[in-house]
Write a protein that holds these residues in place. Structure first.
Motif, PDB file in Angstrom:
ATOM      1  N   ASP A 227       0.807  -1.221   0.000  1.00  0.00           N
ATOM      2  CA  ASP A 227       0.000   0.000   0.000  1.00  0.00           C
ATOM      3  C   ASP A 227       0.843   1.276   0.000  1.00  0.00           C
ATOM      4  O   ASP A 227       0.557   2.205  -0.743  1.00  0.00           O
ATOM      5  CB  ASP A 227      -0.940   0.007   1.213  1.00  0.00           C
ATOM      6  CG  ASP A 227      -2.001  -1.065   1.116  1.00  0.00           C
ATOM      7  OD1 ASP A 227      -2.686  -1.100   0.096  1.00  0.00           O
ATOM      8  OD2 ASP A 227      -2.137  -1.871   2.055  1.00  0.00           O
ATOM      9  N   ASN A 283       2.618   6.264  -1.257  1.00  0.00           N
ATOM     10  CA  ASN A 283       1.325   6.681  -0.719  1.00  0.00           C
ATOM     11  C   ASN A 283       1.436   7.088   0.746  1.00  0.00           C
ATOM     12  O   ASN A 283       2.317   6.624   1.484  1.00  0.00           O
ATOM     13  CB  ASN A 283       0.311   5.547  -0.859  1.00  0.00           C
ATOM     14  CG  ASN A 283      -0.018   5.246  -2.309  1.00  0.00           C
ATOM     15  OD1 ASN A 283      -0.486   6.111  -3.040  1.00  0.00           O
ATOM     16  ND2 ASN A 283       0.252   4.021  -2.741  1.00  0.00           N
ATOM     17  N   MET A 285      -0.768   7.128   4.297  1.00  0.00           N
ATOM     18  CA  MET A 285      -1.869   6.365   4.879  1.00  0.00           C
ATOM     19  C   MET A 285      -2.492   7.123   6.042  1.00  0.00           C
ATOM     20  O   MET A 285      -1.789   7.793   6.817  1.00  0.00           O
ATOM     21  CB  MET A 285      -1.374   5.006   5.371  1.00  0.00           C
ATOM     22  CG  MET A 285      -0.502   4.241   4.376  1.00  0.00           C
ATOM     23  SD  MET A 285      -1.276   3.966   2.771  1.00  0.00           S
ATOM     24  CE  MET A 285      -2.589   2.844   3.244  1.00  0.00           C
ATOM     25  N   ASP A 286      -3.815   7.025   6.179  1.00  0.00           N
ATOM     26  CA  ASP A 286      -4.465   7.631   7.335  1.00  0.00           C
ATOM     27  C   ASP A 286      -4.376   6.685   8.535  1.00  0.00           C
ATOM     28  O   ASP A 286      -3.784   5.600   8.446  1.00  0.00           O
ATOM     29  CB  ASP A 286      -5.917   8.010   7.016  1.00  0.00           C
ATOM     30  CG  ASP A 286      -6.793   6.794   6.711  1.00  0.00           C
ATOM     31  OD1 ASP A 286      -6.375   5.659   7.021  1.00  0.00           O
ATOM     32  OD2 ASP A 286      -7.893   6.976   6.165  1.00  0.00           O
ATOM     33  N   ASP A 288      -6.448   4.778   9.823  1.00  0.00           N
ATOM     34  CA  ASP A 288      -7.143   3.505   9.627  1.00  0.00           C
ATOM     35  C   ASP A 288      -6.498   2.661   8.531  1.00  0.00           C
ATOM     36  O   ASP A 288      -7.096   1.691   8.049  1.00  0.00           O
ATOM     37  CB  ASP A 288      -8.607   3.755   9.274  1.00  0.00           C
ATOM     38  CG  ASP A 288      -9.365   4.420  10.409  1.00  0.00           C
ATOM     39  OD1 ASP A 288      -9.108   4.062  11.573  1.00  0.00           O
ATOM     40  OD2 ASP A 288     -10.189   5.306  10.135  1.00  0.00           O
ATOM     41  N   ASN A 289      -5.272   3.044   8.135  1.00  0.00           N
ATOM     42  CA  ASN A 289      -4.488   2.325   7.110  1.00  0.00           C
ATOM     43  C   ASN A 289      -5.133   2.373   5.726  1.00  0.00           C
ATOM     44  O   ASN A 289      -4.951   1.472   4.916  1.00  0.00           O
ATOM     45  CB  ASN A 289      -4.246   0.863   7.511  1.00  0.00           C
ATOM     46  CG  ASN A 289      -3.240   0.744   8.641  1.00  0.00           C
ATOM     47  OD1 ASN A 289      -2.574   1.713   8.983  1.00  0.00           O
ATOM     48  ND2 ASN A 289      -3.129  -0.424   9.222  1.00  0.00           N
ATOM     49  N   ASN A 290      -5.884   3.449   5.436  1.00  0.00           N
ATOM     50  CA  ASN A 290      -6.425   3.673   4.099  1.00  0.00           C
ATOM     51  C   ASN A 290      -5.584   4.722   3.382  1.00  0.00           C
ATOM     52  O   ASN A 290      -5.029   5.627   4.020  1.00  0.00           O
ATOM     53  CB  ASN A 290      -7.883   4.141   4.177  1.00  0.00           C
ATOM     54  CG  ASN A 290      -8.779   3.105   4.837  1.00  0.00           C
ATOM     55  OD1 ASN A 290      -8.694   1.920   4.526  1.00  0.00           O
ATOM     56  ND2 ASN A 290      -9.636   3.545   5.746  1.00  0.00           N
ATOM     57  N   ARG A 291      -5.485   4.593   2.069  1.00  0.00           N
ATOM     58  CA  ARG A 291      -4.703   5.568   1.298  1.00  0.00           C
ATOM     59  C   ARG A 291      -5.329   6.950   1.408  1.00  0.00           C
ATOM     60  O   ARG A 291      -6.546   7.112   1.307  1.00  0.00           O
ATOM     61  CB  ARG A 291      -4.604   5.126  -0.157  1.00  0.00           C
ATOM     62  CG  ARG A 291      -3.812   3.835  -0.330  1.00  0.00           C
ATOM     63  CD  ARG A 291      -3.656   3.479  -1.795  1.00  0.00           C
ATOM     64  NE  ARG A 291      -2.986   2.176  -1.935  1.00  0.00           N
ATOM     65  CZ  ARG A 291      -2.673   1.628  -3.105  1.00  0.00           C
ATOM     66  NH1 ARG A 291      -2.962   2.253  -4.237  1.00  0.00           N
ATOM     67  NH2 ARG A 291      -2.072   0.459  -3.150  1.00  0.00           N
ATOM     68  N   ASN A 334      -1.942  11.395   9.707  1.00  0.00           N
ATOM     69  CA  ASN A 334      -1.487  10.279   8.874  1.00  0.00           C
ATOM     70  C   ASN A 334      -0.577   9.366   9.693  1.00  0.00           C
ATOM     71  O   ASN A 334      -0.052   9.760  10.740  1.00  0.00           O
ATOM     72  CB  ASN A 334      -0.747  10.786   7.637  1.00  0.00           C
ATOM     73  CG  ASN A 334       0.598  11.393   7.965  1.00  0.00           C
ATOM     74  OD1 ASN A 334       0.665  12.476   8.550  1.00  0.00           O
ATOM     75  ND2 ASN A 334       1.674  10.730   7.585  1.00  0.00           N
TER      76      ASN A 334
END
Length: 527
Positions: A227, A283, A285-286, A288-291, A334
């Protein structure tokens, strides 16, 4: 520009590793010392209870209390001295396995001297441990020597019980005999029940902590590999590289780039991370481990800096080497991989008028296909980075094995000792049940069911306790990676099944002794 040594990146990372080592050194020894003490308490209490008649016989034959005490106290002293000797030798070997030029930490550091050193505080701790084990042996036997020789010769007899709290309710009469018997026994022997529960909770904490640590690290590496880092090669550029030339090189390699520089934020040294990633090769990541798609309206603080400002607040920072101050609005947080950082898009940096240079270019071009340039200071394959982290996983695997083995040993030793104590204390009751017609299988179920009850309670307490300990360890030992706690279904399943397996195994071992019970001795011994 004047910066303190503590703010230097290399020194800061080395100090971080040293602090993590100190934290681990303050956690594991205390944990294993608690296991040793609990094991010694249960073992010596079992020996003293089992040999009560022999102690009374020695006392009746004229042996003085002092001599009997010395004999049994020497058990703890001998075990303490032997364990300390073997532990020193084994500890030195483990230390050299980890802290050596060819060892695990040799991957991270080049040190001028790898000699192993014992901290001065270890000597009083070792001496105190031996004395504590000796004291436990002394107190366990002294209790059996109270009163006359006739008192000591009498086998253990359970204390008289009044009606317990639950017997006041109507549902009590509807309960199964085995349920009533176990509830009364737990109420009668509260200290033994508490130690059993403590052993099960400790077993669960060690297993969940150890296996969960491995899950979390594996999840972090997967996040980093699939990711965050989607590039093949990281191209490091020289300091203060010309921006136009660096940008042209990035376009030639069809890559993304970032700029890393030091800034002062509320008096602390942090990293300003300016990211240009239209290709999605690098990338952000936030939490919550989302891009995270970087907005041009404000900056993002890493999780370790979230106490600096809330979303919507305005922060002021100043680049090192400059007297200029810049203001920006915090629009999110982040997850940073390594440094304490403030992240923004390159468009926002241009809008603020920041003067910066590109530090690294991320590309899918292989390292050997990239032409040499005066701008390039080095090339790094992503595979090399992942190999470095995999070596860290190997260290963690060793720790996980140690924790799981310690958990099983703790469960087996403590539960077996307490099971034998329970058997000795209830031998008369068990013999009475046999006389009344209860079969060995039925009595065995009674003994095992009590262990199962305590195991269920221990698992319920131990699961959240293990997760809490693991979260604390992640913060203390791997705070710079800002890992998200991840526990798989397999971790929960293995932890619960192993704990129940240990409890059931010990229950079966203790229940098997019921077949060999001496009926006459158990029923007539007290008289």
């Amino acid at each position: 520009m004047v910066t303190p040594k503590d703010d230097h990146v290399v020194y800061k990372e080395s100090q971080g590793e040293a602090e993590e080592g100190k934290t681990m050194g303050s956690v594991l020894p205390v944990l294993f010392l608690a296991i040793a003490i609990l094991t010694m308490v249960t073992t010596m209490h079992r020996i003293a209870t089992k040999e009560k008649t022999q102690i009374g016989t020695l006392k009746a034959l004229g042996f003085k209390n002092r001599r009997i005490l010395f004999h049994y106290t020497s058990y703890g002293l001998f075990i303490g001295l032997t364990g300390t000797g073997f532990g020193n030798a084994l500890g030195y070997g483990v230390c050299k396995l980890i802290m050596s030029e060819n060892g695990m930490m040799g991957t991270y550091f080049d040190m001028p001297d790898w000699s192993a050193a014992i901290p001065e505080f270890c000597y009083p701790v070792l001496i105190g441990t031996v004395l504590l084990l000796t004291l436990i042996s002394y107190l366990s036997v002294r209790q059996q020597l109270r009163g006359t020789a006739a008192d000591a010769l009498r086998p253990y007899s359970p204390k008289k019980m009044k009606k317990i709290f639950f017997e006041r309710f109507r549902f009590w009469d509807k309960l199964h005999f085995g349920t009533k018997w176990n509830i009364r026994d737990l109420s009668r022997h509260k200290s033994r029940s508490a130690m059993t529960l403590f052993g099960i909770v400790g077993c669960m904490v060690l297993m969940v902590g150890g296996l969960g640590m491995r899950d979390t690290m594996s999840g972090f590496l997967e996040l980093l590999d699939k990711d965050i880092s989607n590039y093949t090669t990281k191209v490091n550029l020289i300091d203060d590289a010309d921006f136009k030339q660096s940008k042209a090189l990035s376009e030639e390699l069809d890559g993304d780039w970032e700029s890393l520089s030091g800034i002062s934020l509320d008096g602390d040294t942090v990293t300003l991370d300016i990211v240009h990633n239209p290709g999605g090769l690098l990338n952000v990541m936030d939490e919550d481990n989302n891009r995270l798609g970087l907005s041009d309206e404000g900056v993002y603080l890493c999780l370790r800096l979230r106490d600096k400002a809330e979303i919507g607040d305005e922060i002021t920072f100043s680049p090192y080497g400059s007297k200029d101050a810049y203001k920006a609005t915090v629009i999110g947080y982040n997850r940073s991989v390594m440094t304490e950082s403030v992240t923004m898009s390159d468009k926002l940096a241009d809008k603020l008028g920041l003067d910066y240079s590109i530090s690294s270019v991320y590309t899918n071009t292989k390292a050997d296909e990239i032409k040499s340039s005066d701008l390039i200071s080095g090339k790094q394959d992503k595979a090399q980075l992942m190999e470095t982290f995999n070596s860290f996983v190997q260290i963690m695997d060793s720790m996980v094995i140690i924790l799981v083995v310690a958990a099983v040993i703790l469960g087996v030793v403590v539960l077996y000792n307490l099971g034998i104590m329970s058997y000795v204390e209830r031998s008369r009751e068990l013999a009475t049940l046999k006389v009344l017609g209860f079969r060995n299988r039925t009595i065995g179920k009674l003994l095992i069911s009590q262990n199962i009850w305590l195991t269920v309670i221990g698992v319920i307490i131990g699961l959240p306790a293990g997760v809490g300990v693991l979260q604390w360890l992640l913060t203390a030992l791997a705070g710079e990676y800002e890992m998200k706690l991840m526990l798989g279904v397999l971790t929960y399943s293995v932890s619960i099944l192993l704990t129940f397996g240990v409890s059931l195994l010990v229950g079966l071992m203790v229940a098997g002794k019921n077949k060999k019970i001496d009926m006459v001795e158990a029923l007539k011994g007290t008289e």
